[in-house]
Write an enzyme that holds these catalytic residues in place. Structure first.
Site, PDB file in Angstrom:
ATOM      1  N   HIS A 128       0.864  -1.182   0.000  1.00 18.35           N
ATOM      2  CA  HIS A 128       0.000   0.000   0.000  1.00 18.35           C
ATOM      3  C   HIS A 128       0.894   1.223   0.000  1.00 18.35           C
ATOM      4  O   HIS A 128       1.680   1.432   0.917  1.00 18.35           O
ATOM      5  CB  HIS A 128      -0.921   0.014   1.221  1.00 18.35           C
ATOM      6  N   CYS A 129       0.787   2.031  -1.049  1.00 19.33           N
ATOM      7  CA  CYS A 129       1.671   3.188  -1.218  1.00 19.33           C
ATOM      8  C   CYS A 129       0.983   4.452  -0.710  1.00 19.33           C
ATOM      9  O   CYS A 129      -0.062   4.844  -1.244  1.00 19.33           O
ATOM     10  CB  CYS A 129       2.047   3.351  -2.689  1.00 19.33           C
ATOM     11  N   PRO A 130       1.547   5.120   0.301  1.00 17.05           N
ATOM     12  CA  PRO A 130       0.911   6.351   0.800  1.00 17.05           C
ATOM     13  C   PRO A 130       0.967   7.502  -0.194  1.00 17.05           C
ATOM     14  O   PRO A 130       0.145   8.413  -0.130  1.00 17.05           O
ATOM     15  CB  PRO A 130       1.728   6.673   2.060  1.00 17.05           C
ATOM     16  N   ASN A 133      -1.906   6.951  -2.164  1.00 16.75           N
ATOM     17  CA  ASN A 133      -3.024   6.636  -1.268  1.00 16.75           C
ATOM     18  C   ASN A 133      -3.847   5.478  -1.815  1.00 16.75           C
ATOM     19  O   ASN A 133      -5.083   5.509  -1.802  1.00 16.75           O
ATOM     20  CB  ASN A 133      -3.911   7.866  -1.054  1.00 16.75           C
ATOM     21  N   ASN A 134      -3.152   4.479  -2.312  1.00 16.73           N
ATOM     22  CA  ASN A 134      -3.798   3.298  -2.871  1.00 16.73           C
ATOM     23  C   ASN A 134      -2.777   2.168  -2.891  1.00 16.73           C
ATOM     24  O   ASN A 134      -1.588   2.393  -2.659  1.00 16.73           O
ATOM     25  CB  ASN A 134      -4.312   3.569  -4.286  1.00 16.73           C
TER      26      ASN A 134
END
Length: 413
Positions: A128-130, A133-134
């Site tokens: 999950h990549c901040p 945001n997905n």
């Protein structure tokens, strides 16, 4: 751009709320600052538009910005692809090879994992990549990787503009004395004079943008090489961890078996083509995957079930003896507990005296585990798991006799 337009439709505009997060705000802010300053510096002070080189340079800067933003928003709004709610394998007998997700009320398809942030099971989940945001997964892996490639390239171009602008603007302003070097920022000694003088504010803004561009080039460039390694091996970060645990499990129990990762096709080009296609749509449907010879569709999921069963055997039951608020770095739990708080995005869980926890791994002053819930509360509720201070719990007598340490505890002592 057809893929983006065909997926992000009017009914998906609720996805715009993903922009309201610190990750996209910072990422888009960096893109805006670097792009705007590069264009301003080029037009006003370095490479005017009335020259051929200046026009080409300006078009290239716009091109970088458009391609970076296109792939960024594609990765964010198209998303990784989620396992349909209530999904089951076509052959009902295959369900014994799969884990069941109580939150999604569905079986976890091969290569899928449940994301706590998205609250869905993600197809071929990597992480999950901040910054978007997905999650990064099946559908947006190519766009995400292209963004990681284009952002450093665009920043390198912008950094060149920043350096050359400061050099050309400051070169004729330097005056050397016997013991001093002075810079006259009052006006440019150039004919013709620029419309807006390159003053102290412009110098500070250009220097700040240069720092952002160089930092982005290094940080995002490293992430690009990590993702290319994942793509060429056809093995996500989570799957690499599963493979490592498989080897540890076999070695620990001295088993006469060999785990072979099923999705590496043995050719980097074949692995590459699964993610990058001319149509922009990745191969397959995200549920069924090509496998290498000697493996079958559920080789990885069967290994996951073995590891899950092994974790249950190694887990230790603890009873909560002191309340814990769930704060990241609790001062009231001791100075050592405060300074050794796990550096991870995994959550902390609130504890109340009398509750029971099933710990699966731990550090010297922290443990990680699941709350043991009553059957009346368990149905339809996701697992409550996370980190908590070791000095808030005590080992239950029945487990104290076995003295089985949670996974990872011995290594971290």
């Amino acid at each position: 751009m057809g893929t983006f337009c065909s997926v992000v439709k009017f009914e998906n505009l609720q996805e715009l709320k993903r922009l309201c997060h610190w990750g996209p705000i910072i990422a888009l802010g960096v893109i805006a600052i670097c792009s705007a300053m590069a264009m301003i510096d080029s037009v006003l002070w370095y490479w005017p538009l009335h020259t051929t080189g200046g026009s080409v340079n300006f078009i290239m800067l716009i091109n970088w910005t458009v391609m970076i933003l296109y792939n960024y928003f594609n990765a964010m709004f198209v998303g990784p692809g989620f396992v349909p709610l209530g999904w089951k394998p076509e052959n009902s007998q295959d369900s014994v090879y799969l884990q069941y997700c109580k939150v999604c009320q569905a079986y976890k398809a091969p290569r899928s994992h449940h994301c706590r942030k998205c609250n869905r099971c993600v197809m071929k989940m990597d992480h999950h990549c901040p910054w978007i945001n997905n999650c990064c997964g099946y559908q947006n892996h190519a766009s995400f990787t292209l963004f990681l490639l284009l952002a450093p390239l665009g920043c390198i171009h912008a950094a060149f503009i920043f350096v050359m602008t400061m050099y050309t603007q400051l070169y004729n302003r330097l005056s050397f004395g016997w013991n001093t070097v002075k810079i006259d920022m009052s006006a440019a000694r150039r004919d013709p004079l620029p419309i807006i003088p390159f003053g102290l504010a412009a110098f500070a803004a250009t220097l700040f943008a240069l720092g952002l561009a160089l930092g982005t080039t290094i940080a995002v460039g490293m992430l690009f090489f990590i993702q290319m390694k994942i793509i060429l091996r056809n093995k996500t970060s989570i799957e690499s961890w599963i493979e490592e645990k498989a080897k540890d499990r076999i070695q620990y129990y001295q088993l006469d078996e060999v785990f072979v990762f099923p999705y590496d096709m043995g050719s980097r080009w074949k692995n590459f083509k699964q993610v990058f296609t001319w149509s922009g749509v990745p191969e397959g449907d995200g549920l069924d995957w090509p496998i290498r010879e000697g493996c079958h569709q559920y080789s990885l999921t069967i290994e996951q079930l073995k590891q899950k069963a092994d974790k249950r055997v190694r887990s230790v039951r603890y009873k909560v003896i002191e309340d814990y608020s769930g704060t990241c770095c609790p001062l009231n739990r001791g100075i050592k507990t405060f300074f050794t708080s796990p550096c991870t995005e995994e959550p902390r869980i609130r504890l109340q005296k009398g509750e029971f926890i099933l710990a699966t791994r731990g550090l010297r002053y922290w443990l990680y585990g699941d709350k043991i819930l009553d059957d009346s509360v368990l149905e339809g509720v996701s697992r409550i798991r996370g980190w908590f201070p070791r000095n808030c719990v005590e080992k239950c007598p029945c487990d104290a006799e076995t003295d089985q340490a949670p996974e990872g505890e011995k290594k971290n002592r």
